[in-house]
Design an enzyme around this catalytic site. Structure first.
Site, PDB file in Angstrom:
ATOM      1  CG  HIS A 130       8.997 -10.700  10.860  1.00  0.00           C
ATOM      2  ND1 HIS A 130      10.037 -10.136  11.562  1.00  0.00           N
ATOM      3  CD2 HIS A 130       8.312  -9.678  10.304  1.00  0.00           C
ATOM      4  CE1 HIS A 130       9.992  -8.820  11.434  1.00  0.00           C
ATOM      5  NE2 HIS A 130       8.956  -8.515  10.677  1.00  0.00           N
ATOM      6  CG  HIS A 168      12.251 -12.042   7.919  1.00  0.00           C
ATOM      7  ND1 HIS A 168      11.890 -10.745   7.618  1.00  0.00           N
ATOM      8  CD2 HIS A 168      12.601 -12.028   9.232  1.00  0.00           C
ATOM      9  CE1 HIS A 168      12.026  -9.984   8.687  1.00  0.00           C
ATOM     10  NE2 HIS A 168      12.474 -10.745   9.675  1.00  0.00           N
ATOM     11  CG  HIS A 205      11.348  -6.663   5.691  1.00  0.00           C
ATOM     12  ND1 HIS A 205      10.715  -7.727   6.267  1.00  0.00           N
ATOM     13  CD2 HIS A 205      10.945  -5.557   6.367  1.00  0.00           C
ATOM     14  CE1 HIS A 205       9.962  -7.302   7.265  1.00  0.00           C
ATOM     15  NE2 HIS A 205      10.076  -5.981   7.346  1.00  0.00           N
ATOM     16  CG  HIS A 251      11.273 -11.381   3.429  1.00  0.00           C
ATOM     17  ND1 HIS A 251      11.839 -10.771   4.526  1.00  0.00           N
ATOM     18  CD2 HIS A 251      12.137 -11.186   2.398  1.00  0.00           C
ATOM     19  CE1 HIS A 251      13.000 -10.241   4.191  1.00  0.00           C
ATOM     20  NE2 HIS A 251      13.206 -10.475   2.898  1.00  0.00           N
ATOM     21  CG  ASP A 298       8.438  -9.628   5.290  1.00  0.00           C
ATOM     22  OD1 ASP A 298       9.180 -10.172   6.127  1.00  0.00           O
ATOM     23  OD2 ASP A 298       8.855  -9.043   4.275  1.00  0.00           O
TER      24      ASP A 298
END
Length: 200
Positions: free
Chosen positions: A64, A80, A88, A97, A100
């Site tokens: 991430h 994140h 997420h 995100h 991600d």
């Protein structure tokens, strides 16, 4: 008149050229066990994320971009990167995100290696979703991509502790990144030239 139009077009060309130079960023992941370098390259389809990581056993590990550039410890990099306050998700999910990036997979027998190579169209090297100055983090466990059915899954993918991290910094080219060589001087000239042409 034609000379003025030509000058106008030259200035536009210069502005576009500065804007269109491909930007490349890099993060060096270093920890007690993990070593690797990941590059982020602008392409027509998004940011190409590529490189290799070594130091972990065979398996999948959460991967991430985190919001801060503090790597005094990997935990200091914050959550994140998520400017939209989403839950997420996986790299290919509609809701995720910005940071991600799913999992990387280590393969091999004696010295497993994760060969990373994919294109992501959410992260960026400019604008609101820019990852420059933020931290790339490798986690200890597999990311469940927000499908785990619990709060932890929707926050972090249950990817576990952070075992490697590195700040994402500028690699090349140097010109467009520097304020002294930004697109703004060209835009200023473009504005002046347009005013001159219109005024005539």
């Amino acid at each position: 008149m034609y000379a003025r139009v030509f000058s106008f077009l030259v200035v536009i060309s210069l502005a576009v050229q500065v804007r269109s130079e491909t930007r490349v960023a890099i993060a060096h992941l270093i920890s007690q066990n993990v070593t690797g370098s990941i590059t982020f390259t602008e392409t027509a389809n998004g940011i190409r994320v590529s490189g290799t990581i070594t130091g972990l056993d065979v398996g999948k590990y959460g991967f991430h971009v985190h919001e801060l550039g503090d790597t005094s410890t990997c935990d200091a990099a914050g959550a994140h990167f998520d400017p939209d306050d989403n839950t997420h998700g996986g790299r290919d999910h509609a809701v995720r995100h910005v940071g991600d990036l799913g999992n990387v997979q280590f393969v091999g027998t004696e010295n497993p290696v994760a060969n990373v190579d994919f294109v992501d169209n959410v992260i960026s090297l400019r604008g609101r979703n820019s990852i420059i100055g933020r931290t790339l983090v490798l986690h200890e466990q597999e990311d469940d991509l927000g499908l785990g059915g619990n709060e932890g899954s929707l926050n972090t993918g249950n990817a576990g502790p952070r075992i490697g991290c590195g700040v994402i910094g500028i690699r090349s080219p140097s010109g467009p990144w520097n304020s002294s060589a930004s697109v703004f001087p060209s835009l200023f000239l473009l504005t002046l030239t347009a005013a001159f042409v219109i005024g005539k």
